[in-house]
Design a protein around this motif. Structure first.
Motif, PDB file in Angstrom:
ATOM      1  N   THR A 101       0.844  -1.191   0.000  1.00  0.00           N
ATOM      2  CA  THR A 101       0.000   0.000   0.000  1.00  0.00           C
ATOM      3  C   THR A 101       0.884   1.247   0.000  1.00  0.00           C
ATOM      4  OG1 THR A 101      -1.623  -1.226   1.296  1.00  0.00           O
ATOM      5  CG2 THR A 101      -1.872   1.168   1.237  1.00  0.00           C
ATOM      6  N   ILE A 102       0.446   2.261  -0.729  1.00  0.00           N
ATOM      7  CA  ILE A 102       1.180   3.527  -0.756  1.00  0.00           C
ATOM      8  C   ILE A 102       1.124   4.145   0.635  1.00  0.00           C
ATOM      9  CG2 ILE A 102       1.196   5.862  -1.718  1.00  0.00           C
ATOM     10  CD1 ILE A 102       0.085   4.619  -4.323  1.00  0.00           C
ATOM     11  N   ASN A 103       2.306   4.543   1.165  1.00  0.00           N
ATOM     12  CA  ASN A 103       2.351   4.990   2.556  1.00  0.00           C
ATOM     13  C   ASN A 103       2.549   6.491   2.737  1.00  0.00           C
ATOM     14  OD1 ASN A 103       5.069   5.456   2.153  1.00  0.00           O
ATOM     15  ND2 ASN A 103       5.768   3.732   3.373  1.00  0.00           N
ATOM     16  N   GLY A 104       2.579   7.281   1.699  1.00  0.00           N
ATOM     17  CA  GLY A 104       2.674   8.743   1.836  1.00  0.00           C
ATOM     18  C   GLY A 104       4.074   9.310   1.664  1.00  0.00           C
ATOM     19  N   SER A 105       5.108   8.497   1.725  1.00  0.00           N
ATOM     20  CA  SER A 105       6.459   9.001   1.462  1.00  0.00           C
ATOM     21  C   SER A 105       6.830   8.655   0.013  1.00  0.00           C
ATOM     22  CB  SER A 105       7.455   8.398   2.458  1.00  0.00           C
ATOM     23  OG  SER A 105       7.454   6.997   2.368  1.00  0.00           O
ATOM     24  N   PHE A 106       8.045   9.026  -0.383  1.00  0.00           N
ATOM     25  CA  PHE A 106       8.427   8.842  -1.786  1.00  0.00           C
ATOM     26  C   PHE A 106       9.796   8.200  -1.933  1.00  0.00           C
ATOM     27  CE2 PHE A 106       5.334  12.255  -1.811  1.00  0.00           C
ATOM     28  CZ  PHE A 106       4.464  11.798  -2.789  1.00  0.00           C
ATOM     29  N   ASP A 107       9.907   7.367  -2.963  1.00  0.00           N
ATOM     30  CA  ASP A 107      11.169   6.778  -3.386  1.00  0.00           C
ATOM     31  C   ASP A 107      11.585   7.514  -4.659  1.00  0.00           C
ATOM     32  OD1 ASP A 107      10.694   4.888  -1.373  1.00  0.00           O
ATOM     33  OD2 ASP A 107       9.763   3.485  -2.778  1.00  0.00           O
ATOM     34  N   PHE A 108      12.848   7.375  -5.032  1.00  0.00           N
ATOM     35  CA  PHE A 108      13.333   8.025  -6.243  1.00  0.00           C
ATOM     36  C   PHE A 108      13.993   6.999  -7.152  1.00  0.00           C
ATOM     37  CE2 PHE A 108      12.878  11.383  -3.230  1.00  0.00           C
ATOM     38  CZ  PHE A 108      12.407  12.440  -3.984  1.00  0.00           C
ATOM     39  N   CYS A 109      13.760   7.149  -8.437  1.00  0.00           N
ATOM     40  CA  CYS A 109      14.369   6.291  -9.447  1.00  0.00           C
ATOM     41  C   CYS A 109      15.123   7.185 -10.421  1.00  0.00           C
ATOM     42  CB  CYS A 109      13.301   5.482 -10.187  1.00  0.00           C
ATOM     43  SG  CYS A 109      13.998   4.381 -11.440  1.00  0.00           S
ATOM     44  N   ILE A 110      16.370   6.855 -10.667  1.00  0.00           N
ATOM     45  CA  ILE A 110      17.219   7.678 -11.533  1.00  0.00           C
ATOM     46  C   ILE A 110      17.706   6.836 -12.702  1.00  0.00           C
ATOM     47  CG2 ILE A 110      19.361   9.010 -11.664  1.00  0.00           C
ATOM     48  CD1 ILE A 110      18.977   9.453  -8.586  1.00  0.00           C
ATOM     49  N   PHE A 111      17.492   7.357 -13.909  1.00  0.00           N
ATOM     50  CA  PHE A 111      18.044   6.762 -15.129  1.00  0.00           C
ATOM     51  C   PHE A 111      19.105   7.725 -15.634  1.00  0.00           C
ATOM     52  CE2 PHE A 111      13.817   4.934 -14.893  1.00  0.00           C
ATOM     53  CZ  PHE A 111      14.065   3.597 -15.161  1.00  0.00           C
ATOM     54  N   SER A 112      20.306   7.212 -15.891  1.00  0.00           N
ATOM     55  CA  SER A 112      21.379   8.092 -16.343  1.00  0.00           C
ATOM     56  C   SER A 112      22.271   7.373 -17.343  1.00  0.00           C
ATOM     57  CB  SER A 112      22.213   8.588 -15.160  1.00  0.00           C
ATOM     58  OG  SER A 112      22.770   7.499 -14.454  1.00  0.00           O
ATOM     59  N   LYS A 113      22.784   8.152 -18.282  1.00  0.00           N
ATOM     60  CA  LYS A 113      23.744   7.628 -19.254  1.00  0.00           C
ATOM     61  C   LYS A 113      25.125   7.853 -18.660  1.00  0.00           C
ATOM     62  CE  LYS A 113      25.225   8.071 -24.067  1.00  0.00           C
ATOM     63  NZ  LYS A 113      26.625   8.418 -23.941  1.00  0.00           N
ATOM     64  N   GLU A 114      25.845   6.765 -18.463  1.00  0.00           N
ATOM     65  CA  GLU A 114      27.197   6.837 -17.918  1.00  0.00           C
ATOM     66  C   GLU A 114      28.132   6.173 -18.912  1.00  0.00           C
ATOM     67  OE1 GLU A 114      27.198   5.257 -13.956  1.00  0.00           O
ATOM     68  OE2 GLU A 114      25.657   6.668 -13.295  1.00  0.00           O
ATOM     69  N   GLY A 115      28.844   6.986 -19.654  1.00  0.00           N
ATOM     70  CA  GLY A 115      29.676   6.464 -20.736  1.00  0.00           C
ATOM     71  C   GLY A 115      28.768   5.904 -21.809  1.00  0.00           C
ATOM     72  N   ASP A 116      28.916   4.612 -22.104  1.00  0.00           N
ATOM     73  CA  ASP A 116      28.048   3.987 -23.111  1.00  0.00           C
ATOM     74  C   ASP A 116      27.020   3.062 -22.461  1.00  0.00           C
ATOM     75  OD1 ASP A 116      29.675   1.911 -22.325  1.00  0.00           O
ATOM     76  OD2 ASP A 116      29.989   1.124 -24.347  1.00  0.00           O
ATOM     77  N   LYS A 117      26.730   3.295 -21.170  1.00  0.00           N
ATOM     78  CA  LYS A 117      25.790   2.440 -20.438  1.00  0.00           C
ATOM     79  C   LYS A 117      24.593   3.254 -19.945  1.00  0.00           C
ATOM     80  CE  LYS A 117      29.558  -0.420 -18.750  1.00  0.00           C
ATOM     81  NZ  LYS A 117      30.633   0.264 -19.422  1.00  0.00           N
ATOM     82  N   LEU A 118      23.452   2.584 -19.852  1.00  0.00           N
ATOM     83  CA  LEU A 118      22.263   3.179 -19.251  1.00  0.00           C
ATOM     84  C   LEU A 118      22.090   2.527 -17.886  1.00  0.00           C
ATOM     85  CD1 LEU A 118      19.786   4.992 -19.268  1.00  0.00           C
ATOM     86  CD2 LEU A 118      18.560   3.178 -20.476  1.00  0.00           C
ATOM     87  N   ARG A 119      22.130   3.358 -16.866  1.00  0.00           N
ATOM     88  CA  ARG A 119      22.072   2.872 -15.484  1.00  0.00           C
ATOM     89  C   ARG A 119      20.747   3.242 -14.853  1.00  0.00           C
ATOM     90  NH1 ARG A 119      26.790   4.216 -11.237  1.00  0.00           N
ATOM     91  NH2 ARG A 119      26.514   2.320 -10.039  1.00  0.00           N
ATOM     92  N   MET A 120      20.185   2.304 -14.068  1.00  0.00           N
ATOM     93  CA  MET A 120      18.969   2.569 -13.300  1.00  0.00           C
ATOM     94  C   MET A 120      19.301   2.380 -11.823  1.00  0.00           C
ATOM     95  SD  MET A 120      15.255   0.675 -13.166  1.00  0.00           S
ATOM     96  CE  MET A 120      15.854  -0.734 -12.251  1.00  0.00           C
ATOM     97  N   GLN A 121      18.961   3.407 -11.029  1.00  0.00           N
ATOM     98  CA  GLN A 121      19.149   3.334  -9.585  1.00  0.00           C
ATOM     99  C   GLN A 121      17.826   3.664  -8.901  1.00  0.00           C
ATOM    100  OE1 GLN A 121      22.338   6.303  -9.614  1.00  0.00           O
ATOM    101  NE2 GLN A 121      23.632   4.764  -8.631  1.00  0.00           N
TER     102      GLN A 121
END
Length: 192
Positions: A101-121
């Protein structure tokens, strides 16, 4: 020994041996050429399939997180520092408790190009049950572009966006020739 028996024991003449050898060499060289061309074709097709799978996997990962996101944010509020721009996407995701269940706070997801790679954090809030993630979701990225739009499809400031368009280009060298595969995906945010 009879003359018929002597003729039967005779071997091949030199011209017969030379002609037979030439035919065998010719057929052998044709078979090697066909095999080499098919191997090269197989390699080219394998690389194209690999490029396509890489862009599809990356596109699906970004689409899934965009559908969960309530907003695109300009920056990640904690360390390490990240900022949304055409090659970085920071999404604000609702945190989930132990029951999902959604609890009212937030998480963050970051997509970034690092060199020739696509990273998800994924950086979860302390109260969230979402797991922290840090993975490379695509390789050989030559170009990555995030564009931000309102519901009607007009360009807008990223913090007010309702849709995000991602363009990703994967490039691999096949022999001496670079091959590119580009995928474009546009997704509406959850915006609850």
């Amino acid at each position: 020994m009879s003359k018929a028996r002597a003729d039967a024991l005779k071997g091949f003449t030199l011209p017969e041996v030379i002609v037979t050898t030439a035919v065998v060499v010719l057929v052998g060289s044709l078979l090697i050429t066909i095999l080499a061309n098919n191997t090269n074709l197989f390699y080219h097709q394998s690389v194209k399939v690999s490029e396509g799978l890489g862009t599809n996997d990356a596109t699906l990962s970004v689409r899934a997180k965009l559908k969960e996101a309530v907003a695109v944010t300009a920056s990640y509020p904690l360390e390490p520092t990240y900022f949304s721009d055409p090659t970085h996407l920071i999404l604000k995701l609702p945190s989930l408790d132990g029951t999902g269940t959604i609890n009212g706070s937030f998480d963050f997801c970051i997509f970034s190009k690092e060199g020739d790679k696509l990273r998800m954090q994924v950086f979860p809030d302390v109260s969230s049950q979402r797991k922290r993630e840090d993975q490379i979701i695509a390789f050989n990225i030559s170009n990555l572009l995030f564009e931000y739009f309102d519901k009607q499809g007009s360009p807008i400031d990223l913090t007010e966006s309702k849709k995000v368009r991602m363009t990703i280009t994967v490039e691999q060298n096949i022999g001496s020739k670079p091959q590119e595969h580009t995928a474009v995906s546009e997704v509406e945010l959850r915006n609850d």
